[in-house]
Design a protein around this motif. Structure first.
Motif, PDB file in Angstrom:
ATOM      1  N   ASP A   1      35.447  51.433  33.932  1.00 20.28           N
ATOM      2  CA  ASP A   1      35.015  52.800  34.237  1.00 20.28           C
ATOM      3  C   ASP A   1      36.076  53.633  34.939  1.00 20.28           C
ATOM      4  OD1 ASP A   1      32.105  52.849  33.429  1.00 20.28           O
ATOM      5  OD2 ASP A   1      32.175  51.030  34.652  1.00 20.28           O
TER       6      ASP A   1
ATOM      7  N   CYS B   1      32.225  56.066  47.650  1.00 20.94           N
ATOM      8  CA  CYS B   1      31.960  54.790  46.950  1.00 20.94           C
ATOM      9  C   CYS B   1      31.308  53.818  47.924  1.00 20.94           C
ATOM     10  CB  CYS B   1      33.255  54.156  46.436  1.00 20.94           C
ATOM     11  SG  CYS B   1      34.027  54.998  45.072  1.00 20.94           S
TER      12      CYS B   1
ATOM     13  N   ILE C   1      31.919  54.581  40.951  1.00 24.57           N
ATOM     14  CA  ILE C   1      33.087  55.470  40.856  1.00 24.57           C
ATOM     15  C   ILE C   1      32.804  56.738  41.663  1.00 24.57           C
ATOM     16  CG2 ILE C   1      34.598  56.760  39.249  1.00 24.57           C
ATOM     17  CD1 ILE C   1      34.600  53.782  38.599  1.00 24.57           C
ATOM     18  N   ASP C   2      33.818  57.226  42.366  1.00 22.28           N
ATOM     19  CA  ASP C   2      33.705  58.537  43.029  1.00 22.28           C
ATOM     20  C   ASP C   2      35.113  59.072  43.254  1.00 22.28           C
ATOM     21  OD1 ASP C   2      31.039  59.824  44.651  1.00 22.28           O
ATOM     22  OD2 ASP C   2      33.001  60.689  45.106  1.00 22.28           O
TER      23      ASP C   2
ATOM     24  N   THR D   1      40.532  59.130  41.153  1.00 27.36           N
ATOM     25  CA  THR D   1      39.509  58.111  40.891  1.00 27.36           C
ATOM     26  C   THR D   1      39.569  57.018  41.957  1.00 27.36           C
ATOM     27  OG1 THR D   1      39.614  58.447  38.498  1.00 27.36           O
ATOM     28  CG2 THR D   1      38.688  56.354  39.243  1.00 27.36           C
TER      29      THR D   1
ATOM     30  N   GLY E   1      27.201  57.912  39.250  1.00 22.24           N
ATOM     31  CA  GLY E   1      28.556  57.360  39.136  1.00 22.24           C
ATOM     32  C   GLY E   1      28.596  55.844  39.166  1.00 22.24           C
ATOM     33  N   SER E   2      27.447  55.195  38.954  1.00 24.57           N
ATOM     34  CA  SER E   2      27.441  53.723  38.971  1.00 24.57           C
ATOM     35  C   SER E   2      27.036  53.186  37.605  1.00 24.57           C
ATOM     36  CB  SER E   2      26.454  53.196  40.019  1.00 24.57           C
ATOM     37  OG  SER E   2      26.773  53.744  41.266  1.00 24.57           O
TER      38      SER E   2
END
Ligand code: ATP
Ligand code: MG
Ligand code: MG
Length: 388
Positions: free
Chosen positions: A283, A372, A365-366, A314, A343-344
């Motif tokens: 990801d 995160c 992800i953040d 990222t 975002g997961s």
């Protein structure tokens, strides 16, 4: 994308994720492992081979069905792979059997790295394990030290921390009968890892340096990028690249390292295959470790930045989902909280739930690491408040 078929020795979660990546490129894969293994479940073919990657006959069977043979595990029968080169000259085998052979014995792997001037923890082979020889190691290395099985180790099964002379009998009871070596204790502040791709023409490419945190010897979480100064990230990348340059053949490699209190980096071990510390790449990066492996072994393009983070900001955390210790399938509660979290992404491997078994993983992800971490706290149940 390519008319060649990839044969994979091993059908666990790593094989399953190689199959997924290959399928997106319309590349056919056949698997050698037990019936209904995770990789076979998502690949509806009748040509898979039921059997074992340690069995010569079974490896010969899958060799008949593919153009390129690769592995998702290093504990395969190397003499058969070497023999296949004579009997099946058109078959390509990546990583090369010599590389798998060097790596599958962790002590031989260390000797190879030392020969190539790569920093590793000091270690010694134990020829005939006895209370006396282990006490001699204690006198030389000090306590604690690590006693390790040379072969067939994973998730710390095969490791024993020799805390003091008193724990020697228990160490012998636990690991006796296996080929052993001892390793000096590495006083690390963090564990780092780097995924490296080696192309058929011998070029090496590195993914970002990550930080892994183990619990009970099993990878628990992985922070990408590692929370260490840029200079250490770079040092780790160069060490990993240099180590992999010393192994023949191509494909993806995972390089595990210790970052010591004195700032030094030592290699712990190398895996000649996709690695748990590279799951975040699915990801977080332009190309996942699994697709990179497929591209490398088929000699498909590996363009500029393929192994970089997808964007310049990222950040990622990968959480391993282990089988719940108290309740069968209890780990699915964690997965449900992850599905609720922006975002997961949840990856389940199709295995029967058993305590401490690797059942899946979650990628978070953040654009910043503290977010995160906040998401992680909710997913593991430390914070009650869901992330909106
Ligand atoms: P894997 O599942 O990664 O293949 P493994 O069974 O091969 O695991 P190692 O990687 O050798 O085991 O060790 C597992 C963990 O034990 C390491 O990640 C580290 O946390 C700890 N460890 C290993 N060797 C040492 C050492 N010499 N000093 C201190 N800790 C160590
Ligand atoms: Mg290992
Ligand atoms: Mg390891």
């Amino acid at each position: 994308m390519d008319s060649r078929t990839i044969g994979i020795l091993g059908g666990g979660q790593l094989g399953r994720m190689i199959v997924e990546a290959a399928s997106r490129l319309n590349i056919k894969t056949v698997i050698l492992d037990a019936p209904n293994s995770p990789a076979k479940q998502i690949n509806a073919l009748c040509e898979h081979v039921d059997g074992s990657f340690a069995n010569p006959k079974d490896i010969e069977k899958i060799a008949e069905k593919c153009d390129v043979l690769t592995v998702e595990i290093e504990h395969v029968d190397v003499p058969t792979l070497k023999r296949l080169r004579e009997t099946h000259p058109k078959l390509q085998i990546y990583p090369s059997p010599e590389t798998i052979e060097l790596i599958q014995d962790k002590f031989t792997q260390k000797e190879h790295l030392i020969k190539n001037n790569i920093a590793v923890a000091t270690s010694v082979a134990i020829q005939s394990p006895s209370e006396e020889t282990l006490a001699q190691v204690g006198a030389k290395f000090g306590y604690p030290y690590m006693l390790k099985a040379r072969t067939l180790a994973y998730d710390g099964r095969g490791n024993f921390v020799v805390k003091s002379a008193e724990s020697i009998p228990e160490a012998l009871k636990t690991l006796g009968g296996k080929p052993l070596y001892a390793e000096k204790w590495a006083p690390f502040t963090k564990e780092l890892a780097v995924m490296i791709v080696r192309s058929i023409d011998g070029k090496v490419f590195s993914y970002p340096t990550v930080e892994t945190i183990h619990q009970d010897n099993i990878c628990h979480v992985c922070y990408a990028p590692a929370r260490v100064p840029d200079s250490i990230q770079l040092k780790a990348k160069l060490l990993a690249e240099n180590a992999i340059k010393s192994f023949p053949g191509c494909g993806i490699f995972g390089v595990e390292m210790f970052y010591l209190e004195n700032g030094e980096l030592l290699i712990n071990e190398i895996a000649p295959r996709p690695h748990n510390s590279g799951h975040y790449t699915i990801d977080a990066c332009v190309t996942s470790q699994f697709e990179a492996h497929v591209r490398a072994v088929l000699d498909l393009p590996l363009p500029r930045n393929f192994c970089s983070f997808s964007t310049s900001n990222t950040n990622a955390i990968m959480l391993n989902i282990l089988g719940d210790k108290k309740e069968k399938d209890g780990e699915l509660k964690t997965c449900m909280r992850a599905l609720r979290t922006p975002g997961s992404s949840v990856y389940l491997y199709g295995k029967e739930s058993r305590p401490q078994r690797k059942m899946g993983h979650i990628n978070i992800i953040d654009s910043c690491m503290s977010e995160c971490e906040r998401k992680l706290r909710y997913i593991v149940g430390e914070d009650a408040e869901p992330i909106v």
